[in-house]
Design an enzyme around this catalytic site. Sequence first.
Site, PDB file in Angstrom:
ATOM      1  N   LYS A 140       0.827  -1.223   0.000  1.00  0.00           N
ATOM      2  CA  LYS A 140       0.000   0.000   0.000  1.00  0.00           C
ATOM      3  C   LYS A 140       0.855   1.265   0.000  1.00  0.00           C
ATOM      4  CE  LYS A 140      -4.341  -2.024   1.390  1.00  0.00           C
ATOM      5  NZ  LYS A 140      -5.323  -2.295   2.416  1.00  0.00           N
ATOM      6  N   ARG A 176      -3.126 -10.126   5.267  1.00  0.00           N
ATOM      7  CA  ARG A 176      -3.609 -10.191   3.868  1.00  0.00           C
ATOM      8  C   ARG A 176      -2.497  -9.663   2.965  1.00  0.00           C
ATOM      9  NH1 ARG A 176      -6.266  -7.021   0.069  1.00  0.00           N
ATOM     10  NH2 ARG A 176      -7.863  -8.122  -1.126  1.00  0.00           N
TER      11      ARG A 176
HETATM   12  C1  9MG Z   1     -10.165  -5.963  -0.178  1.00  0.00           C
HETATM   13  N1  9MG Z   1      -9.155  -5.324   0.651  1.00  0.00           N
HETATM   14  C2  9MG Z   1      -8.209  -4.424   0.250  1.00  0.00           C
HETATM   15  N2  9MG Z   1      -7.478  -4.036   1.313  1.00  0.00           N
HETATM   16  C3  9MG Z   1      -7.963  -4.690   2.388  1.00  0.00           C
HETATM   17  C4  9MG Z   1      -7.639  -4.706   3.749  1.00  0.00           C
HETATM   18  O1  9MG Z   1      -6.678  -3.923   4.243  1.00  0.00           O
HETATM   19  N3  9MG Z   1      -8.341  -5.501   4.571  1.00  0.00           N
HETATM   20  C5  9MG Z   1      -9.354  -6.270   4.094  1.00  0.00           C
HETATM   21  N4  9MG Z   1     -10.028  -7.035   4.980  1.00  0.00           N
HETATM   22  N5  9MG Z   1      -9.704  -6.302   2.803  1.00  0.00           N
HETATM   23  C6  9MG Z   1      -9.031  -5.525   1.974  1.00  0.00           C
END
Ligand code: 9MG
Length: 360
Positions: free
Chosen positions: A297, A332
């Site tokens: 990010k 994630r």
């Molecule tokens: C779909 N998506 C994109 N960024 C995310 C994040 O930080 N957390 C979650 N749960 N989904 C995300």
Amino acid sequence: MADAKLYLRPLGFLYGDTAAEAVAEGIALPLAGSAIAFPAAELIEGVPVSTERRLLTAKDLQVSHDAELARVLKAITAPRPPFAGLALMRPLIMGIVNVTPDSFSDGGLYDTTEGAIVRAAELASAGADIVDVGGESTRPGSDPVEEGDELCRVLPVLEGLAGLQAAVSIDTRKASVARAAARAGAKIFNDVSALTYDPDSLAAAAETGLSVILMHAKGEPKTMHLDPRYDDVVLEVYDYLEGQIAAAEAAGIKRARIVADPGIGFGKTMDHTVALLANLSLFHGLGVPILVGASRKRFIGGVAGGETPQSREPGSFAVALVAAAQGAQILRVHDVAGTRQALSVWRGCVAEPGPSPLAS
Ligand code: 9MG
């Protein structure tokens, strides 16, 4: 003070045998029932705009007669039951499969059914515990996608994932997509709007039995990056998630099926994001597992340079370790193999080291 609340932020983490010994001696407390322990915590009292803060030891915490403090402490220390059938004794890795032409890092790379299925299989064989399949980009500035288009993108992929060696999660804000995904075998409803975008989402989650990820976002993807403001980002995100967990439980979703996520990058500046990551352990007070999605990010580029999402991979590994060190249960990520390697080295050196050279 009206509406004053109490928050606890565990501090000074211990790992492995040292943690177990410190807990047995009563000088530290377990973090969410894991092999991580904390010997102290910051007590925060007040409202986001005005707080008083002091440090307490584990001993202070255990002898306190404050009922609210005891409630939050229990939420922080209690073991977490398995989530979507997955034990939470080590950080789980959720790999990202964007079936979209426009996601910020891999948009267009896996936007055919076949390409997305192959990608999901690659992530699972690289060690992903969960694969998160999404058909709508929610990157800053993105436009919403029609329900029919989203279904066309994700359904054939989900149907092609039967038998995958990983739990399947559907990344959507739409109840109809979540319901169709559940029928196709998905176990998790990952909603970046915390089940608020679609008025049918709470019912869809309750009725399908899907486990849910409730994420904080300030505003809509199209505009959320335009000057987001908070009095205290950490406490405001915490309060929001607490409210959404209560709403989910009231709708019939059992706490054991809920994960909370501070929503890195969703209506947050770089400073907001750094504050959330530095104070992540506070979110264990919500009493549910924590997910962090920081992979590639923009804030990583702001902190350390890195113009393109791909060039932010080393920073993404660093964030994974920052989160794991504070007991985050799910990460994630785009690069599953790399994150696994980073976590294994961290665990080998810090969390589960060999015999102490001081032991005789
Ligand atoms: C779909 N998506 C994109 N960024 C995310 C994040 O930080 N957390 C979650 N749960 N989904 C995300």
